[in-house]
Structures are given as structure tokens and as C-alpha cells.
Design a protein around this motif. Structure first.
Motif, short mmCIF file in Angstrom:
data_model
loop_
_atom_site.label_atom_id
_atom_site.label_comp_id
_atom_site.label_asym_id
_atom_site.label_seq_id
_atom_site.Cartn_x
_atom_site.Cartn_y
_atom_site.Cartn_z
N MET A 104 0.83 -1.18 0.00
CA MET A 104 0.00 0.00 0.00
C MET A 104 0.88 1.24 0.00
SD MET A 104 -2.66 1.40 2.88
CE MET A 104 -3.64 -0.06 2.84
N SER A 105 0.42 2.28 -0.70
CA SER A 105 1.14 3.55 -0.72
C SER A 105 1.02 4.24 0.63
CB SER A 105 0.55 4.46 -1.80
OG SER A 105 0.65 3.87 -3.05
N LYS A 106 1.95 5.12 0.89
CA LYS A 106 1.93 5.89 2.14
C LYS A 106 0.71 6.81 2.15
CE LYS A 106 5.03 8.84 4.79
NZ LYS A 106 4.22 10.02 4.98
N ALA A 107 0.11 6.96 3.33
CA ALA A 107 -1.04 7.84 3.48
C ALA A 107 -0.62 9.30 3.32
CB ALA A 107 -1.68 7.64 4.85
N PHE A 108 -1.57 10.14 3.01
CA PHE A 108 -1.32 11.57 2.97
C PHE A 108 -1.13 12.06 4.40
CE2 PHE A 108 -4.02 10.57 -0.68
CZ PHE A 108 -3.24 11.07 -1.71
N GLU A 109 -0.37 13.13 4.57
CA GLU A 109 -0.08 13.63 5.91
C GLU A 109 -1.00 14.76 6.33
OE1 GLU A 109 4.08 14.37 6.32
OE2 GLU A 109 4.61 12.39 5.56
N SER A 110 -1.64 15.44 5.38
CA SER A 110 -2.51 16.57 5.71
C SER A 110 -3.53 16.76 4.60
CB SER A 110 -1.67 17.84 5.86
OG SER A 110 -1.12 18.20 4.60
N ILE A 111 -4.59 17.47 4.92
CA ILE A 111 -5.60 17.77 3.90
C ILE A 111 -5.01 18.60 2.77
CG2 ILE A 111 -7.76 19.02 3.47
CD1 ILE A 111 -8.77 17.92 6.17
N PRO A 112 -4.22 19.65 3.04
CA PRO A 112 -3.62 20.38 1.92
C PRO A 112 -2.77 19.49 1.02
CG PRO A 112 -3.48 21.70 3.90
CD PRO A 112 -3.97 20.34 4.32
N GLN A 113 -1.97 18.58 1.61
CA GLN A 113 -1.17 17.67 0.79
C GLN A 113 -2.07 16.78 -0.05
OE1 GLN A 113 0.67 14.26 2.55
NE2 GLN A 113 2.38 14.28 1.11
N LEU A 114 -3.10 16.23 0.56
CA LEU A 114 -4.03 15.37 -0.15
C LEU A 114 -4.65 16.12 -1.33
CD1 LEU A 114 -6.68 13.02 1.25
CD2 LEU A 114 -7.39 14.81 -0.29
N LEU A 115 -5.17 17.31 -1.07
CA LEU A 115 -5.86 18.06 -2.13
C LEU A 115 -4.93 18.51 -3.25
CD1 LEU A 115 -8.29 20.16 0.07
CD2 LEU A 115 -8.85 18.18 -1.36
N SER A 116 -3.66 18.68 -2.93
CA SER A 116 -2.73 19.13 -3.98
C SER A 116 -2.10 17.98 -4.75
CB SER A 116 -1.65 20.03 -3.38
OG SER A 116 -0.84 19.31 -2.48
N THR A 117 -2.12 16.75 -4.18
CA THR A 117 -1.44 15.65 -4.87
C THR A 117 -2.34 14.49 -5.29
OG1 THR A 117 -0.82 14.60 -2.79
CG2 THR A 117 0.77 16.14 -3.73
N ALA A 118 -3.47 14.30 -4.61
CA ALA A 118 -4.36 13.19 -4.99
C ALA A 118 -4.98 13.49 -6.34
CB ALA A 118 -5.45 13.01 -3.93
N ARG A 119 -4.95 12.53 -7.22
CA ARG A 119 -5.53 12.72 -8.55
C ARG A 119 -6.78 11.88 -8.77
NH1 ARG A 119 -5.35 16.94 -9.05
NH2 ARG A 119 -3.53 17.70 -8.04
N THR A 120 -6.85 10.71 -8.18
CA THR A 120 -7.95 9.79 -8.46
C THR A 120 -8.82 9.63 -7.22
OG1 THR A 120 -6.55 8.63 -10.03
CG2 THR A 120 -8.55 7.50 -9.35
#
Length: 146
Positions: free
Chosen positions: A1-17
Motif C-alpha cells: 500500500m502507498s503511504k497515506a497523505f499527511e494533511s488535507i492540503p497535501q491530499l488536495l494538492s497531490t491526490a488525482r484519483t
């Protein structure tokens, strides 16, 4: 499994799918509005709703399950839940099984048991928050300052 996101800003800026569980084909529904907004801002939306499986929502093929969606699309970064709180545990279990990195429960959706399942698997968990609202707040304040 890939590493989890560390914060909502990181998630929103890097999550694509983003798999949107419970996505409605009705434009007046919150799930449709949020998914459409996210699509307009560069995210790939994968509709997951057994009621509409095989149909198209927001120009994307709708799947009955996360497992089916993953077979077609590979890695899903975020499983966004527009379901009743009592329906989230099986979604969390399937999100873990497919290797998603985040379980996001929309406004009004809180399920601690589901959150524990996801966290135990190393996933980021967000509960009772709207991804559209969070994205808009980040866009208006990119440095993340109050």
C-alpha cells in the motif's frame, strides 16, 4: 500500500484519483455537485454506486464496487463517502483491500469503527468534512494561514 497523505492540503494538492462512493446522477445532490467541482479542478472522478453501475455519471463509467473500479483504473488515492454513517464500515474494509490512501467521509458522516479500520491499515481518515469546501479554502489561502 502507498503511504497515506499527511494533511488535507497535501491530499488536495497531490491526490488525482477519487472514487466517489454514493455518487448520484442527479445534479441537485451534494455528491454530484462536489464531484463535478473536483473534476473541474483536475481530479479524476470514479463513480461508485450500484444503483447506476454501467451508466455514465459526469462522463465517467460508474462501477458497483471499489474493487471493480480498481480493476479498470488501478490505484485510487481517495475513497470519498456519500453514504449513511452506518454504511461506511464495509466501504472502509473495501478501501483497505484496494490499497486506497485516504478514507474521506463527507459532512455529517462520522463512523469511528470505519475510521479505525482505515487508520489501522495506514490510511489517512477525514470525517465530517466537505472536500469541495476544503479545496475552496485552500485555493483562497494557499499558504494555509488563518
Amino acid at each position: 500500500m502507498s503511504k497515506a497523505f499527511e494533511s488535507i492540503p497535501q491530499l488536495l494538492s497531490t491526490a488525482r484519483t477519487i472514487a466517489v462512493v454514493g455518487l448520484s446522477s442527479k445534479p441537485e445532490r451534494a455528491s454530484h455537485e462536489v464531484a463535478h467541482y473536483l473534476q473541474q479542478h483536475g481530479h479524476r472522478i470514479i463513480p461508485v454506486n450500484p444503483t447506476y453501475a454501467g451508466q455514465s455519471i459526469l462522463g465517467e463509467h460508474c462501477y458497483a464496487t471499489l474493487t471493480q473500479a480498481t480493476r479498470e483504473h488501478g490505484v485510487i488515492d481517495v475513497v470519498q463517502c456519500f453514504r449513511k454513517p452506518e454504511e461506511i464500515v464495509p466501504v472502509a474494509e473495501e478501501a483497505v483491500a484496494i490499497g486506497a490512501r485516504c478514507l474521506w467521509m463527507q459532512l455529517g458522516v462520522v463512523n469511528e469503527a470505519a475510521a479505525q479500520i482505515a487508520r489501522k491499515a495506514g490510511m489517512m481518515v477525514v470525517m465530517d468534512r466537505c472536500m469541495k469546501i476544503e479545496h475552496m479554502a485552500l485555493a483562497s489561502n494557499p499558504a494555509g494561514r488563518p
